[in-house]
Every structure is written in structure tokens, then in C-alpha cells.
Design an enzyme around this catalytic site. Structure first.
Site, PDB file in Angstrom:
ATOM      1  CE  LYS A  23      14.851  -5.919  14.878  1.00  0.00           C
ATOM      2  NZ  LYS A  23      16.208  -6.411  14.520  1.00  0.00           N
ATOM      3  CB  SER A  49      15.580  -8.918  11.824  1.00  0.00           C
ATOM      4  OG  SER A  49      16.422  -8.389  12.834  1.00  0.00           O
ATOM      5  CB  SER A  96      19.415  -7.298  12.042  1.00  0.00           C
ATOM      6  OG  SER A  96      19.159  -8.656  11.766  1.00  0.00           O
TER       7      SER A  96
END
Length: 593
Positions: free
Chosen positions: A70, A144, A168
Site C-alpha cells: 500500500k 482505504s 481498512s
């Protein structure tokens, strides 16, 4: 097909695939999948292939496994953007988690898209686009950690890192029909991670199976002096499914599905599956958990998000996504008095949660109450995002660990999942329970309809208050010194073998004993052994009585696990007979008689 981490590592060790071939396959799949919104940046393929070609230790637990990261987690050589070009910087070094992945043999191939500054559960708040949900393309991908979850679900990589502050690492897992592991706070270092709420953040893991997620967690877990929020806590070992399990379920009428009858039905079916597995379901009061969840965005923790971007808000507010700007700007208006009032209330709620867990192994909730399309979320961005966090927002505030697992497919193709939650430190226990449930569903993994691999035999069944020890010689079952173990109430766990990193020598002792010496990885023999479990007190007594030249060190097992076990001082093998070719002490003794 070699799709899971376990299958890929096994193929590399067997020589049926090379790490370079697997990495090249990931890049080809990224090109074929053709969704530029998944990755914000990709590593140069030549560099990744070269790193894969330099791997020489096949016993590494992630030997040649491609991993996506990420883009709020630092990877040296790639920019960290947090999905905000104006915020972008080039890190001087890897984050601690990425460094540990590389040391375990993983190959980082790229940085994935996210809701900007990790604020959101939908995956649509990014200037780099919205990753297509590969399970059902009209649905939001979840956030997210949108790009990471999609990359695993679509089969581009078998493993990806996300982060999790308010869900998330769990909501995207459900929406993409994969496993999402949210570890205990502090178990994985956040050094080199752009904070969302620094006191609540953790790095999460996306994978196709629970076992794959735990393999990655074992590699990354551990204290880190560079992270003041790091905790030194043992991870524990995934155990076999317990004979008696109590799982908490909310009292009747407390669950919210926002009218989604299919999700309500799927949750009921999941509870029946747990009962069929022998689980006892016990009702608990969910209302204090809901109250805790409201604190996250209605309380002072939004000020932590504001701290991260306040300079950018002041200098270039237009550089921030409008929804993210609206949410975080509210943090500037909170007072110190607001903060302390919320902290006092949170402490009371934590005590209430502790009482709820006192007689439970875990609680089981829907991962999210429903699903939404991208169009729906864009039309109503704040409210629908908030609904997706119904069962996730309270988790880190209450210092819980979580495991999101696929549970069913709605008739219209929307994925449904459940999440197991427990107090911090029970990560391995959740995995031991969750892996059996996931296998029992028979669901295919990810978006490619790949069958689940057969559930591997449970790893060492060590209780939380026990220590495993590997014995290779006279302490083996039926051997001369085995009574020293049984006298301390030690119990045999399993037969196993070392990685091919050792030599075994017959020492000149009475009674006869072997000495096992570690040498360069892959250049020795695999030595058969037994794993025993004993209490910490018994372990201390046992180790204190071990005479030289033997001592206790860390033994690497053939499957990548590690355990404390017998090793020999190098000086003691001078003149000793090398018996490595026998593959173990028992075979050597049998050969002498």
C-alpha cells in the site's frame, strides 16, 4: 495451480518454478489485467527479476513470493504518495515491515492505490482512479487499502500489505472475497508508515488463505526500536481447532444491515456453520461497541488525521480530495478538554469490552452490513462510507485483533464475509479458528474462482502458556533421557525435521548424545526431531540442567517455522563422527545395533 503463498514457496523449493518465473508471471498478469488504478507505481521489472535471481536460500518462508505494498508504506526506490501527489516523497530506506519481508525472501513489485491518506472504507477517494472490483465490477473495491485487496483478489500477487485504522484491512477483504488479517496493535512496526491515526494504526495483510496471512505475520511481527508504539509480545503458534470454543454474537435485534436481507440471511447461515463445527454461540451486548465506534469520527481521533496533513491543508488545500479535506479539517476544531473527555469514556468502554470477552475466545460479526456500488458511494460519500464501518470502527480503539474471512456469495454475486475479533495478543488463536471456518465454506478464493487448497495439518498445537522445544537425540521418545521431559510434564506435539542447514555429530558422552551444528543455509542435512511443549517454569528448569557442550538455540524447521532446540558448541565436534547422512539420531542408533 501455484497461486497461494504456500504453493508458490513449495514450487520454488521443488524447482518446478523459479522465483524469477513467478515474479515475471505477476508482471504479465498486471499487464493483462489492464487496470491502471490498482498500482500507483510499479517497480522496474528488470530490477525485480534480478533480485529474485539473487535469492539463494530456499528455506526462507517467503522465498520468491511477489508482494504488493500500500502506498502509505515506505519502499526504498519508489515514491510514497499516500494517494496525494502534492504530498509525495522518496523514502531513504524501506519501512521496517518491508525490510523484514525482503529478508524473508519476498520480492516487492509495486505500490498500490488507496483512499487518500488512508481515510475511507470505499476505495474511491483517490486522484489515481478507482480500482475495479474484480468480483463484481459495479461494487466499490473497498478502502482505504483498495489496490492491495484488488491485486490479491485478481491474482496479480498472492500477498499484499494494507493498513488498518478503522477497518481498512477488513472491509476491502470482504468486498474482494479474500482474507484480511488485522493484527494486534504494536505487533507489527509502523516505522516508515504514513500515519492516519498514529495511536490506532497497524499494518494489515491480504491473502487468499489464513495460513498465508499468518506466514507473513510471523515474518513481520516483532518489536522495533524505531517505533515507539511497538510492543514486545509473542505471536504464538496457530493451533488445531479447539475442542470447546465459545464465540460471542450480538443480542437479538442489535445487528444492523440497512435493509440488506441477503446479508442478514448470510450471517445467520454463517452462525449455523459455526455451530456445525462444534462452536458454542453466546450472546453479548454490542451497544458499548457501537458507542466506541462513534468516538472514532465524532471524537478527538480525527485530530490525529488532521495532524498529518495540516501543513498541506494550510498551503495547498486544493491538493487534498474534497471528502478527505472535509473529514480531516474538523480535527482542527477539537480542544484538549474534548480529548480528555473522550479518553475517559473510552477507558470505561474498554473495561466493558474486557468483561464481554472474559468467557469468550472471540466474537463473530459481519465484516460489513451491506455493499454499495461506486455510483452510490459517489452520490453519498460520507454516509455510505460510515455504514461500511459499522462493525470495524471500534476495533483498534478497544485494542482488539481481527481476522476477516469470506463466508458466502449473495445470489447477485456480492461477497459476504465475517470477522473474528478478540483482545490483543490472540492473533494466532483467531487464525486457528478462522482457517477451519474458511475451509469449511468451500468458497473459491479471490475473484478467479480458484478452488481453496486442502487445509494443511494444523501447525504445532502449543498453548498460550507453553514453550515448544525441539529435541534431536537422547531426549527423543523411548530414548535414554526422555524421562527428563516427561518428569516435567512435557507433552509430545509432533515429529518434524529441520531445514537442510545442519550437520549431526555423535559426541563422546555417557549416555551417548548427538550434537547438531548449524551451517550455511541449504548446505547441510535435514535432521529428524520431535517437538515437545512445556510450561515456562519447566522449560527454565530443563534448560538450566543442560550440560556443555550442548545448549539451547533457535532451530529452523523444514516448513519455515522456528523453535527452541538443542545445538552444540562448534569446538565440541573436533574428532566427532559426522552422522548427518543418517538423517537423525534414531536412525543412527538403529544402525549401530
Amino acid at each position: 495451480m501455484t497461486e497461494t503463498v504456500a504453493a508458490i514457496v513449495a514450487a520454488h523449493r521443488a524447482g518446478t518454478m523459479t522465483p524469477a518465473q513467478t515474479v515475471a508471471r505477476s508482471y504479465q498478469r498486471i499487464r493483462d489485467h489492464n487496470d491502471p488504478a490498482i498500482f500507483i507505481s510499479l517497480r522496474d521489472e528488470t530490477d525485480a527479476l534480478a533480485e529474485a535471481g539473487r535469492l539463494t536460500d530456499p528455506t526462507l518462508p517467503l522465498y520468491g513470493v511477489p508482494v504488493a505494498v500500500k502506498d502509505n508504506i515506505d519502499v526504498k526506490g519508489l515514491p510514497t504518495t499516500a494517494a496525494c501527489p502534492a504530498f509525495s516523497y522518496m523514502p531513504a530506506q524501506d519501512s521496517t515491515v518491508v525490510a523484514r519481508l525482503r529478508a524473508a525472501g519476498a520480492i516487492i513489485i509495486g505500490k498500490t492505490n488507496l483512499d487518500q491518506f488512508a481515510t475511507g472504507l470505499v476505495g474511491v477517494r483517490s486522484p489515481y482512479g478507482v480500482p475495479r472490483n474484480p468480483v463484481r465490477d459495479d461494487l466499490v473495491p473497498g478502502g482505504s487499502s483498495s489496490g492491495s485487496a484488488v491485486a490479491v483478489s485478481a491474482g496479480l500477487v498472492p500477498l499484499a500489505l494494507g493498513t488498518d485504522t478503522a477497518g481498512s484491512g477488513r472491509v476491502p477483504a470482504m468486498l474482494n472475497n479474500i482474507v484480511g488479517l488485522k493484527p494486534s496493535l504494536g505487533l507489527i512496526s509502523t516505522a516508515g508508515v504514513v500515519p492516519a491515526c498514529r495511536t490506532l494504526d497497524c499494518v494489515s495483510v491480504f491473502s487468499l488463505t489464513v495460513d498465508d496471512a499468518m506466514t507473513a505475520l510471523a515474518v513481520m511481527a516483532g518489536p522495533d526500536s524505531a517505533d515507539p508504539f511497538s510492543r514486545d509480545r509473542p505471536l504464538g503458534t496457530v493451533a488445531a481447532f479447539p475442542a470447546k470454543v465459545k464465540l460471542g454474537i450480538p443480542r437479538s435485534g442489535q445487528l444492523i444491515f440497512f435493509g440488506d436481507r441477503e446479508f442478514e440471511k448470510a450471517y445467520g447461515e454463517a452462525l449455523k456453520r459455526w455451530q456445525a463445527l462444534g462452536v458454542n454461540l453466546v450472546e453479548f451486548d454490542l451497544e458499548p461497541f457501537y458507542e466506541t465506534a462513534r468516538l472514532l469520527y465524532e471524537g478527538p481521533w480525527v485530530a490525529e488525521r488532521y495532524l498529518v496533513i495540516r501543513d498541506l491543508l494550510a498551503s495547498a488545500p486544493e491538493a487534498i480530495h474534497p471528502v478527505t479535506r472535509e473529514i480531516t479539517a474538523a480535527g482542527s476544531r477539537l480542544t484538549a478538554a474534548d480529548t480528555f473527555a473522550a479518553l475517559y469514556r473510552l477507558q470505561a468502554l474498554r473495561r466493558t469490552a474486557e468483561r464481554a470477552f472474559a468467557q469468550l475466545e472471540a466474537i463473530v460479526l459481519p465484516t460489513a452490513p451491506t455493499v454499495y456500488s461506486t455510483a452510490q458511494v459517489l452520490a453519498n460519500p460520507v454516509e455510505l462510507n460510515s455504514r461500511l464501518g459499522t462493525y470495524t470502527n471500534f476495533v483498534n480503539l478497544l485494542d482488539l485483533c481481527g481476522l476477516a474471512i469470506p463466508a458466502a456469495m449473495r445470489p447477485d454475486g456480492a461477497p459476504f464475509g465475517i470477522t473474528l475479533l478478540a483482545p490483543a495478543g490472540r492473533d494466532a488463536e483467531l487464525a486457528g479458528i478462522g482457517r477451519v471456518f474458511h475451509a469449511d465454506t468451500g468458497l473459491p478464493v479471490g475473484a478467479k474462482a480458484l478452488p481453496q487448497p486442502p487445509l494443511a495439518a494444523a501447525p504445532t498445537d502449543v498453548d498460550r502458556d507453553e514453550i515448544a522445544i525441539a529435541v534431536v537425540g537422547a531426549h527423543l521418545s523411548g530414548m535414554a533421557l526422555n524421562g527428563e521431559l516427561t518428569a516435567l510434564d512435557a507433552r509430545l506435539l509432533e515429529e518434524a525435521a529441520t531445514a537442510p542447514d545442519y550437520k549431526l555429530f555423535a559426541l563422546d558422552t555417557v549416555p551417548s548424545k548427538p550434537g547438531m551444528l548449524r551451517i550455511d543455509a541449504g548446505t547441510g542435512a535435514s535432521i529428524k526431531l520431535e517437538l515437545w511443549a512445556m510450561s515456562p517454569k519447566a522449560f527454565g528448569t530443563f534448560v538450566a540442567a543442560i550440560p556443555p557442550p550442548l545448549s539451547i538455540g533457535t532451530i529452523r524447521l523444514a516448513d519455515g517455522r522456528e523453535a527452541k532446540g538443542f545445538i552444540v558448541e562448534p569446538a565440541a565436534i573436533n574428532g566427532a563422527k559426522d552422522i548427518s547422512a543418517y538423517g537423525g539420531w534414531r536412525a543412527f542408533v538403529a544402525g549401530r545395533t
